[in-house]
Motif scaffolding. Structure first.
Motif, short mmCIF file in Angstrom:
data_model
loop_
_atom_site.label_atom_id
_atom_site.label_comp_id
_atom_site.label_asym_id
_atom_site.label_seq_id
_atom_site.Cartn_x
_atom_site.Cartn_y
_atom_site.Cartn_z
N ALA A 55 -62.66 -50.71 -169.56
CA ALA A 55 -62.84 -51.89 -170.40
C ALA A 55 -62.43 -51.60 -171.84
N GLY A 56 -62.76 -50.40 -172.32
CA GLY A 56 -62.40 -50.03 -173.67
C GLY A 56 -60.91 -49.87 -173.86
N GLY A 63 -60.45 -58.11 -179.91
CA GLY A 63 -59.49 -58.72 -178.98
C GLY A 63 -58.86 -57.70 -178.05
N LEU A 64 -57.63 -57.95 -177.66
CA LEU A 64 -56.95 -57.08 -176.71
C LEU A 64 -56.36 -55.86 -177.40
N VAL A 67 -52.58 -51.91 -174.58
CA VAL A 67 -52.56 -51.88 -173.11
C VAL A 67 -53.04 -53.22 -172.55
N GLY A 68 -54.04 -53.80 -173.20
CA GLY A 68 -54.56 -55.09 -172.75
C GLY A 68 -53.52 -56.18 -172.83
N TRP A 69 -52.72 -56.18 -173.90
CA TRP A 69 -51.65 -57.17 -174.03
C TRP A 69 -50.59 -56.97 -172.94
N ILE A 70 -50.27 -55.73 -172.63
CA ILE A 70 -49.28 -55.45 -171.59
C ILE A 70 -49.78 -55.95 -170.24
N VAL A 71 -51.05 -55.66 -169.94
CA VAL A 71 -51.64 -56.10 -168.68
C VAL A 71 -51.70 -57.62 -168.60
N THR A 72 -51.96 -58.28 -169.73
CA THR A 72 -52.08 -59.74 -169.75
C THR A 72 -50.73 -60.42 -169.59
N GLY A 110 -61.48 -59.06 -166.10
CA GLY A 110 -62.67 -58.25 -166.36
C GLY A 110 -63.43 -58.74 -167.57
N SER A 111 -62.72 -59.30 -168.55
CA SER A 111 -63.37 -59.82 -169.75
C SER A 111 -64.30 -60.99 -169.42
#
Length: 241
Positions: A55-56, A63-64, A67-72, A110-111
């Protein structure tokens, strides 16, 4: 809102009986693929919810992460790849792309599990699943032609996306509630519309088991279901305190 294209291009040629023995078998394949995608997304969302390190890596208080932006954003590219190459991709490759898409979406979701209470998520998921099943059945069984609603749904979907993007800057709770309500109605209608469209495409010979069309149909219904679920959750869900 998850990435959705309402007008996928299907192969221009094909034998409706080439890959499946009848409409029932074809639609069963579509719904089995779709259910598999939902299960994969749920599993990866739970993985994020119960893994602080994961999650971290995806989310921060602001926000993201990168890595979070890539996954999104990566799922959008997979949707384009699957939609554009469905007449050339082997069915096994189409399934692999769909599985990867569902996994990436699950990581993003997950968020949701971190934001809303588990009871609220569970209740909303069951409600969305029951509503989806009824609406899909209505779409495939009704004799009323829903194809004339295509333009309306397209315009409404674009309008909803634009409004949601604007609200990212406005941060209006009232507007968020309004878009959630509109989203519920829109994706409820799209569920029935797409279910009927998939049935007709098979009957007209535009969907064939040999070219992964069932996977593309599953992706369409998967997006209808998840967007219906997310709209319901934003409208009625209770956030964690």
């Amino acid at each position: 809102m998850l990435h959705r294209s309402n007008e996928f291009e299907w192969p221009a040629s094909g034998n409706a009986n080439g890959g499946y023995r009848g409409l029932g078998a074809y639609m069963s394949a579509v719904y089995l693929h779709m259910a598999g995608g939902v299960i994969i997304s749920a599993a990866f969302a739970l993985l994020v919810a119960y893994s602080r390190s994961l999650a971290g890596a995806l989310f921060t208080a602001g926000g993201l992460t990168t890595v979070g932006w890539i996954v999104t954003l990566a799922p959008l590219g997979l949707v384009i790849l699957l939609g554009a190459g469905i007449d050339r991709l082997p069915a096994s490759t189409a399934r692999a792309i769909f599985i990867l898409y569902a996994a990436l979406v699950g990581l993003s979701l997950g968020s949701v599990l971190l934001t809303y209470s588990s009871g609220s998520v569970g209740y909303t998921f069951v409600s969305a699943a029951a509503g989806f099943a009824v609406l899909a059945l209505m779409g495939t069984s009704t004799r009323r032609d829903l194809s004339g609603l295509s333009a309306f749904f397209t315009i409404a979907l674009v309008g909803l996306i634009v409004t949601m993007l604007l609200n990212l800057f406005m941060r209006s709770g009232t507007l968020d509630l309004l878009t959630s309500g509109v989203g519920i109605l829109l994706f409820a209608g799209l569920t029935a519309f797409d279910a009927q469209r998939l049935k007709r495409q098979y009957e007209e010979g535009a969907a064939d088991g040999r070219n992964g069309a069932a996977v593309l149909g599953a992706l369409t219904l998967y997006l209808d279901f998840l967007n219906l679920f997310l709209s319901l959750l934003r409208f009625t869900g209770r956030e964690r305190w």
